[in-house]
Design an enzyme around this catalytic site. Sequence first.
Site, PDB file in Angstrom:
ATOM      1  CE1 TYR A 246       8.223  -6.647  -3.249  1.00  0.00           C
ATOM      2  CE2 TYR A 246       9.767  -6.859  -1.433  1.00  0.00           C
ATOM      3  CZ  TYR A 246       8.657  -7.304  -2.107  1.00  0.00           C
ATOM      4  OH  TYR A 246       7.971  -8.406  -1.657  1.00  0.00           O
TER       5      TYR A 246
ATOM      6  CG  ASN B 240       0.461  -7.453 -14.641  1.00  0.00           C
ATOM      7  OD1 ASN B 240       1.017  -8.340 -13.996  1.00  0.00           O
ATOM      8  ND2 ASN B 240       0.943  -6.229 -14.735  1.00  0.00           N
TER       9      ASN B 240
ATOM     10  CE1 TYR C 194      -7.561   4.577   1.137  1.00  0.00           C
ATOM     11  CE2 TYR C 194      -9.741   3.582   1.020  1.00  0.00           C
ATOM     12  CZ  TYR C 194      -8.770   4.402   0.489  1.00  0.00           C
ATOM     13  OH  TYR C 194      -9.006   5.057  -0.682  1.00  0.00           O
TER      14      TYR C 194
ATOM     15  CB  ALA D 212       1.427  -9.663   0.218  1.00  0.00           C
TER      16      ALA D 212
END
Length: 312
Positions: A146, A33, A160, A115
């Site tokens: 962060y 973006n 997942y 990452a």
Amino acid sequence: MARVLVTGGAGFLGSHLCDRFIADGYEVICMDNLITGDLRNIEHLFKKENFSFYNHDVSKFVHVPGKLDFILHFASPASPIDYLKMPIQTLKVGSLGTHNLLGLAKEKKSTILIASTSEVYGDPLEHPQKESYWGNVNPIGPRGVYDEAKRFQEAMTMAYHTYHGLDIRIVRIFNTYGPRMRVDDGRVIPAFFSQAIKGEKLTIFGDGNQTRSFCYVDDQVEGIMRLLKSTYTLPINIGNPEEVTIKEFAEEVLEIVGNPDASISYHPLPIDDPLRRRPDASLAKEVLDWEPQYTREEGMKKVYAYFKEVVK
Ligand code: UDP
């Protein structure tokens, strides 16, 4: 031809990954973006047939038509001043963005590499940092946006894997540098090089005795590629264990640049700035047969050549 989605592909590391995938014959879909990324990092790729770019915020629903063999989630502000300026976006891209990409990977049956970061170790009480260390993070401090987003990202990705059987890779990236770092991103390498080139004072935060271990970007990309192609699904450190104090590092930059007008100044240490950081990279050696090839001296010369061109 294998198809790969790179989020944050117009950023520093993401754009180097796009280059590597194109060179290796992949079809690359780059998504960014552009809040911290820059089209100049990828403009040379626009003429390639197997490269496409989507301007999209991955914190919102992500749709990519067609098959996807691999997803690399590298979108996030990554420098402390950027994530301090954009705390909510940083939290969202690490959490909601990761969730969207995991959903996409599940739908497409892709392998997804996320990452992560040495920041998951926070201000570490164990040194050097091994993957088994759980970290020492202040969740509500300025860096928490962060660090906690990345910790959540790891937890979500592992969930997942466990519950949906998704094929995952988690790279914990330690301070990485090279061409295409934004000169004004506030991180120590662009800051010191641009200050030295301009004949200004290098701004050491604190007493300069804090340490970091800097990895040249080509080594980092090679480590990530090896991880992607491996079958290893637990977090792995990729970083250069050569540790240096920030004060010694400032002196090295002054030496390389050789500008007699440049000198050193001291400023307050930012809140929660980790006192030391050094990867234990033995797992990467054992599992991926990966070791950094560039010494700091070699890497610094290469990055200096880049900063000389871009610092005005
Ligand atoms: N630093 C510094 N001067 C600067 C920028 C950074 O002394 O102009 C210090 C910072 O306080 C930290 C280290 O350099 O201890 C590395 O900072 P950077 O922002 O590059 O990344 P971090 O490893 O903290 O995420």
